[in-house]
Write a protein that holds these residues in place. Structure first.
Motif, PDB file in Angstrom:
ATOM      1  N   GLU A  63       0.862  -1.071   0.089  1.00 42.93           N
ATOM      2  CA  GLU A  63      -0.051   0.054  -0.071  1.00 42.93           C
ATOM      3  C   GLU A  63       0.765   1.215  -0.188  1.00 42.93           C
ATOM      4  OE1 GLU A  63      -2.322  -0.326   3.411  1.00 42.93           O
ATOM      5  OE2 GLU A  63      -3.633  -2.112   2.564  1.00 42.93           O
ATOM      6  N   ILE A  64       2.094   1.077   0.757  1.00 45.60           N
ATOM      7  CA  ILE A  64       3.075   2.590   0.811  1.00 45.60           C
ATOM      8  C   ILE A  64       3.393   2.567  -0.450  1.00 45.60           C
ATOM      9  CG2 ILE A  64       5.214   3.213   1.716  1.00 45.60           C
ATOM     10  CD1 ILE A  64       4.405   1.782   4.213  1.00 45.60           C
ATOM     11  N   LEU A  65       4.150   1.561  -1.484  1.00 44.44           N
ATOM     12  CA  LEU A  65       4.321   1.657  -2.669  1.00 44.44           C
ATOM     13  C   LEU A  65       3.387   2.227  -3.479  1.00 44.44           C
ATOM     14  CD1 LEU A  65       6.717  -1.725  -2.944  1.00 44.44           C
ATOM     15  CD2 LEU A  65       7.366   0.704  -2.633  1.00 44.44           C
ATOM     16  N   VAL A  66       2.261   1.724  -3.535  1.00 46.77           N
ATOM     17  CA  VAL A  66       1.221   2.301  -4.537  1.00 46.77           C
ATOM     18  C   VAL A  66       0.819   3.623  -4.292  1.00 46.77           C
ATOM     19  CG1 VAL A  66      -1.421   2.195  -4.810  1.00 46.77           C
ATOM     20  CG2 VAL A  66      -0.080  -0.050  -4.762  1.00 46.77           C
ATOM     21  N   ARG A  67       1.035   4.395  -3.136  1.00 47.11           N
ATOM     22  CA  ARG A  67       0.690   5.650  -2.691  1.00 47.11           C
ATOM     23  C   ARG A  67       2.186   6.283  -3.384  1.00 47.11           C
ATOM     24  NH1 ARG A  67      -1.510   3.849   2.102  1.00 47.11           N
ATOM     25  NH2 ARG A  67       0.547   4.486   3.162  1.00 47.11           N
ATOM     26  N   SER A  68       3.270   5.747  -2.989  1.00 46.62           N
ATOM     27  CA  SER A  68       4.402   6.299  -3.362  1.00 46.62           C
ATOM     28  C   SER A  68       4.324   6.650  -4.842  1.00 46.62           C
ATOM     29  CB  SER A  68       5.595   5.633  -2.794  1.00 46.62           C
ATOM     30  OG  SER A  68       6.896   6.023  -3.254  1.00 46.62           O
ATOM     31  N   VAL A  69       4.218   5.541  -5.697  1.00 45.86           N
ATOM     32  CA  VAL A  69       4.470   5.848  -7.272  1.00 45.86           C
ATOM     33  C   VAL A  69       3.139   6.309  -7.924  1.00 45.86           C
ATOM     34  CG1 VAL A  69       6.184   3.840  -7.159  1.00 45.86           C
ATOM     35  CG2 VAL A  69       3.661   3.455  -7.555  1.00 45.86           C
ATOM     36  N   GLY A  70       2.053   6.497  -7.118  1.00 48.02           N
ATOM     37  CA  GLY A  70       0.927   7.268  -7.734  1.00 48.02           C
ATOM     38  C   GLY A  70       0.098   6.146  -8.486  1.00 48.02           C
ATOM     39  N   TYR A  71       0.204   4.992  -8.319  1.00 43.81           N
ATOM     40  CA  TYR A  71      -0.480   3.874  -9.021  1.00 43.81           C
ATOM     41  C   TYR A  71      -1.752   4.052  -8.616  1.00 43.81           C
ATOM     42  CZ  TYR A  71      -1.499  -0.825 -10.760  1.00 43.81           C
ATOM     43  OH  TYR A  71      -1.895  -1.715 -11.657  1.00 43.81           O
ATOM     44  N   ASP A  72      -2.950   4.112  -9.629  1.00 45.37           N
ATOM     45  CA  ASP A  72      -4.167   4.270  -9.440  1.00 45.37           C
ATOM     46  C   ASP A  72      -4.767   2.773  -9.519  1.00 45.37           C
ATOM     47  OD1 ASP A  72      -7.019   4.975  -9.047  1.00 45.37           O
ATOM     48  OD2 ASP A  72      -6.895   6.052 -10.949  1.00 45.37           O
ATOM     49  N   ALA A  73      -4.926   2.191  -8.155  1.00 46.66           N
ATOM     50  CA  ALA A  73      -5.572   0.921  -7.977  1.00 46.66           C
ATOM     51  C   ALA A  73      -7.072   0.921  -8.305  1.00 46.66           C
ATOM     52  CB  ALA A  73      -5.145   0.274  -6.729  1.00 46.66           C
ATOM     53  N   SER A  74      -7.617   2.028  -8.255  1.00 49.69           N
ATOM     54  CA  SER A  74      -9.243   1.980  -8.851  1.00 49.69           C
ATOM     55  C   SER A  74      -9.599   1.581 -10.222  1.00 49.69           C
ATOM     56  CB  SER A  74      -9.764   3.438  -8.285  1.00 49.69           C
ATOM     57  OG  SER A  74      -9.161   4.276  -9.197  1.00 49.69           O
ATOM     58  N   LYS A  75      -8.519   2.012 -11.092  1.00 46.66           N
ATOM     59  CA  LYS A  75      -8.885   1.695 -12.536  1.00 46.66           C
ATOM     60  C   LYS A  75      -8.298   0.410 -12.864  1.00 46.66           C
ATOM     61  CE  LYS A  75      -8.597   6.648 -13.849  1.00 46.66           C
ATOM     62  NZ  LYS A  75      -7.941   7.544 -14.705  1.00 46.66           N
ATOM     63  N   VAL A  76      -7.029  -0.177 -12.323  1.00 48.36           N
ATOM     64  CA  VAL A  76      -6.467  -1.403 -12.492  1.00 48.36           C
ATOM     65  C   VAL A  76      -6.497  -2.115 -11.005  1.00 48.36           C
ATOM     66  CG1 VAL A  76      -4.310  -2.538 -13.360  1.00 48.36           C
ATOM     67  CG2 VAL A  76      -4.991  -0.055 -14.211  1.00 48.36           C
ATOM     68  N   PRO A  77      -7.200  -3.055 -11.176  1.00 46.15           N
ATOM     69  CA  PRO A  77      -7.287  -3.959  -9.950  1.00 46.15           C
ATOM     70  C   PRO A  77      -5.935  -4.611  -9.465  1.00 46.15           C
ATOM     71  CG  PRO A  77      -9.179  -4.513 -11.375  1.00 46.15           C
ATOM     72  CD  PRO A  77      -8.249  -3.590 -12.077  1.00 46.15           C
TER      73      PRO A  77
END
Length: 201
Positions: A63-77
């Protein structure tokens, strides 16, 4: 018998001595950049540890990495650490290394050029580029480094294009092109100023 050149230090007038000594006011700036580099080193290891933890299934680190890199998990599961996130994190680490290299060039090259000699001649660890560094060379190298950093940012953006609008992608591309043109202009100007015809005068 040939006379040896006078090696005595020229005594400066008080005003000239004060002006010349003012170059040491830059020393705190370079020390501050060293501290900034220490922060980058810390950030690098934090990101690397999170990446390793996420690779072993740590959801909090993921979760920290996802926020750090700006990955949009809502569009890509997102079900776990995938190739896109790994690439984005690794590119981020490369970005940190390149910025650190830029800091080294500014700190070492700037101090050598504008403050005082480091007397690294014949030192086994002397950087190759430092032997011929001057203000012009430093500008070209800094421009090249900035282009490299911009390229990494642009690549990260295109890998994670789903999280950006077309306008953001366009502006980042235009800014990168502007960096390229600026670096080319600096290199061309430096070449003109140091051309053989110019040196003959």
């Amino acid at each position: 018998m040939n006379r040896q050149p006078d090696q005595r230090t020229v005594k400066l007038q008080p005003l000239a001595q004060l002006i010349f000594a003012s170059r040491w006011l830059q020393l705190p700036l370079y020390l501050g950049l060293i501290l900034a580099q220490a922060v980058y080193v810390f950030h690098f290891w934090v990101e690397l540890v999170h990446l390793i933890e996420a690779a072993f299934g740590n959801t909090h680190a993921l979760e920290i990495l996802v926020r750090s890199v700006g990955y949009d998990a809502s569009k890509v599961p997102l079900t776990g650490l995938n190739e896109t996130i790994i690439m984005l994190v690794v590119l981020g680490l490369i970005d940190v290394v390149m910025i650190s290299n830029l800091l080294i060039m500014v700190i070492v090259g700037g101090y050598e050029t504008f403050v005082s000699r480091l007397n690294l001649e014949n030192h086994p660890d002397q950087p190759e580029w430092l032997s011929h560094v001057n203000a012009s060379v430093l500008k070209v190298k800094l421009g090249t480094a900035i282009i490299g950093i911009s390229s990494i940012h642009l690549l990260k953006t295109f890998i994670n294009a789903e999280s950006y609008s077309e306008k953001a992608l366009l502006w980042q591309t235009l800014i990168h092109i502007a960096f390229l043109l600026s670096a080319l202009a600096i290199a061309a100007t430096d070449r003109l100023l140091h051309s053989p015809a110019q040196n003959d005068h």
